[in-house]
Design a protein around this motif. Structure first.
Motif, PDB file in Angstrom:
ATOM      1  N   ASP A  34      16.690  40.986   5.046  1.00  0.00           N
ATOM      2  CA  ASP A  34      16.004  42.122   4.423  1.00  0.00           C
ATOM      3  C   ASP A  34      16.093  43.353   5.316  1.00  0.00           C
ATOM      4  N   LEU A  35      15.974  44.535   4.703  1.00  0.00           N
ATOM      5  CA  LEU A  35      15.815  45.764   5.476  1.00  0.00           C
ATOM      6  C   LEU A  35      14.384  45.816   5.991  1.00  0.00           C
ATOM      7  N   ALA A  36      14.221  46.122   7.252  1.00  0.00           N
ATOM      8  CA  ALA A  36      12.879  46.195   7.839  1.00  0.00           C
ATOM      9  C   ALA A  36      12.172  47.450   7.349  1.00  0.00           C
ATOM     10  N   PRO A  37      10.901  47.325   6.975  1.00  0.00           N
ATOM     11  CA  PRO A  37      10.145  48.519   6.591  1.00  0.00           C
ATOM     12  C   PRO A  37       9.969  49.437   7.799  1.00  0.00           C
ATOM     13  N   GLY A  38       9.958  50.746   7.572  1.00  0.00           N
ATOM     14  CA  GLY A  38       9.680  51.689   8.652  1.00  0.00           C
ATOM     15  C   GLY A  38       8.206  51.627   9.024  1.00  0.00           C
ATOM     16  N   ILE A  39       7.876  52.189  10.168  1.00  0.00           N
ATOM     17  CA  ILE A  39       6.504  52.158  10.662  1.00  0.00           C
ATOM     18  C   ILE A  39       6.089  53.571  11.052  1.00  0.00           C
ATOM     19  N   GLU A  40       4.896  53.962  10.648  1.00  0.00           N
ATOM     20  CA  GLU A  40       4.300  55.207  11.120  1.00  0.00           C
ATOM     21  C   GLU A  40       3.084  54.834  11.950  1.00  0.00           C
ATOM     22  N   LEU A  41       3.181  55.060  13.245  1.00  0.00           N
ATOM     23  CA  LEU A  41       2.060  54.750  14.132  1.00  0.00           C
ATOM     24  C   LEU A  41       1.078  55.913  14.123  1.00  0.00           C
ATOM     25  N   VAL A  48       8.662  55.025  13.512  1.00  0.00           N
ATOM     26  CA  VAL A  48       9.699  54.107  13.992  1.00  0.00           C
ATOM     27  C   VAL A  48      10.570  53.707  12.821  1.00  0.00           C
ATOM     28  N   GLY A  49      11.854  54.050  12.920  1.00  0.00           N
ATOM     29  CA  GLY A  49      12.843  53.616  11.947  1.00  0.00           C
ATOM     30  C   GLY A  49      13.854  52.756  12.682  1.00  0.00           C
ATOM     31  N   PHE A  50      14.560  51.935  11.976  1.00  0.00           N
ATOM     32  CA  PHE A  50      15.418  50.981  12.656  1.00  0.00           C
ATOM     33  C   PHE A  50      16.903  51.211  12.425  1.00  0.00           C
ATOM     34  N   ARG A  51      17.264  52.178  11.622  1.00  0.00           N
ATOM     35  CA  ARG A  51      18.681  52.482  11.409  1.00  0.00           C
ATOM     36  C   ARG A  51      19.124  53.483  12.457  1.00  0.00           C
ATOM     37  N   ASN A  52      19.842  53.007  13.467  1.00  0.00           N
ATOM     38  CA  ASN A  52      20.256  53.910  14.538  1.00  0.00           C
ATOM     39  C   ASN A  52      21.772  54.015  14.679  1.00  0.00           C
ATOM     40  N   GLN A  53      22.495  53.167  13.991  1.00  0.00           N
ATOM     41  CA  GLN A  53      23.960  53.199  13.969  1.00  0.00           C
ATOM     42  C   GLN A  53      24.586  53.214  15.366  1.00  0.00           C
ATOM     43  N   SER A  54      23.883  52.697  16.350  1.00  0.00           N
ATOM     44  CA  SER A  54      24.383  52.741  17.724  1.00  0.00           C
ATOM     45  C   SER A  54      24.878  51.392  18.225  1.00  0.00           C
ATOM     46  N   GLY A  55      24.723  50.360  17.405  1.00  0.00           N
ATOM     47  CA  GLY A  55      25.068  49.019  17.852  1.00  0.00           C
ATOM     48  C   GLY A  55      23.932  48.352  18.603  1.00  0.00           C
ATOM     49  N   ARG A  56      22.800  49.056  18.742  1.00  0.00           N
ATOM     50  CA  ARG A  56      21.661  48.521  19.495  1.00  0.00           C
ATOM     51  C   ARG A  56      20.691  47.802  18.566  1.00  0.00           C
ATOM     52  N   TYR A  57      20.239  46.649  19.022  1.00  0.00           N
ATOM     53  CA  TYR A  57      19.210  45.898  18.315  1.00  0.00           C
ATOM     54  C   TYR A  57      17.836  46.412  18.735  1.00  0.00           C
ATOM     55  N   THR A  58      16.863  46.211  17.871  1.00  0.00           N
ATOM     56  CA  THR A  58      15.470  46.508  18.194  1.00  0.00           C
ATOM     57  C   THR A  58      14.672  45.226  18.004  1.00  0.00           C
ATOM     58  N   LEU A  59      13.888  44.886  19.009  1.00  0.00           N
ATOM     59  CA  LEU A  59      12.968  43.772  18.877  1.00  0.00           C
ATOM     60  C   LEU A  59      11.594  44.367  18.604  1.00  0.00           C
ATOM     61  N   LEU A  60      11.107  44.148  17.400  1.00  0.00           N
ATOM     62  CA  LEU A  60       9.790  44.631  16.979  1.00  0.00           C
ATOM     63  C   LEU A  60       8.812  43.477  17.147  1.00  0.00           C
ATOM     64  N   ASN A  61       7.816  43.674  18.016  1.00  0.00           N
ATOM     65  CA  ASN A  61       6.876  42.606  18.331  1.00  0.00           C
ATOM     66  C   ASN A  61       5.449  43.081  18.088  1.00  0.00           C
ATOM     67  N   PHE A  62       4.652  42.272  17.405  1.00  0.00           N
ATOM     68  CA  PHE A  62       3.243  42.565  17.167  1.00  0.00           C
ATOM     69  C   PHE A  62       2.397  41.621  18.022  1.00  0.00           C
ATOM     70  N   TRP A  63       1.332  42.157  18.621  1.00  0.00           N
ATOM     71  CA  TRP A  63       0.490  41.357  19.496  1.00  0.00           C
ATOM     72  C   TRP A  63      -0.893  41.979  19.609  1.00  0.00           C
TER      73      TRP A  63
END
Length: 167
Positions: A34-41, A48-63
């Motif tokens: 699935d496409l990850a939903p964006g986040i507005e903090l 926070v958006g996750f489409r960066n087209q840079s080849g970089r992964y993002t680890l989104l962690n909730f705690w």
């Protein structure tokens, strides 16, 4: 003869439907693929958006500091991500503690990089928690540069395995 005709028609219909699915895009959700939903903090963080087209992964962690398991996992994941090149993976770790002061003190005590840690004053009934399925517990998501969730609930060991496979 009638059966052969029905099978032929059904086969052609299925082939036609599958040909059109190549152009289909993933839906927004919280499952791998699935496409990850964006986040507005709301407080100290940017949108926070996750489409960066840079080849970089993002680890989104909730705690949260009050949840010992999620807090320990946050420290372990932060340590694992720090071993990798920042051009390969970034961490966006969101605390759902009630008070900013508790969040700030926990980040300090756990020796975490404040630039990867964010605080959101959201309870488990908030839209963000609903969107990411956090009502039943804290989760994390590995998201690729297209914004697609690659894996959910990864451990540090599994993170290393996934990143090594996708080298």
């Amino acid at each position: 003869m009638k059966v052969s005709a029905y099978v032929l028609i059904l086969s052609v219909a299925l082939i036609g439907m599958s040909a059109g699915s190549r152009k289909a895009k993933p839906t927004v959700g919280v499952n791998p693929g699935d496409l990850a939903p964006g986040i507005e903090l709301s407080g100290n963080g940017p949108e926070v958006g996750f489409r960066n087209q840079s080849g970089r992964y993002t680890l989104l962690n909730f705690w949260a500091a009050y949840d010992a398991e999620s807090r320990a996992r946050n420290v372990r994941l932060a340590n694992e991500v720090s071993k990798w090149d920042p051009e390969r993976i970034s961490l966006c770790s969101i605390s759902l503690d009630e008070r900013e002061s508790i969040f700030a003190e926990t980040v300090r005590m756990d020796g975490l990089n404040p630039s990867t840690q964010f605080h959101e004053e959201a309870d488990k009934r908030s839209a963000m928690c609903e969107r990411f399925g956090l009502e039943k517990g804290f989760r994390n998501f590995l998201i690729d540069d297209e914004g697609v969730i690659v894996a959910a609930n990864v451990t540090p060991e599994r993170l290393t395995e996934i990143l090594s496979e996708r080298n």
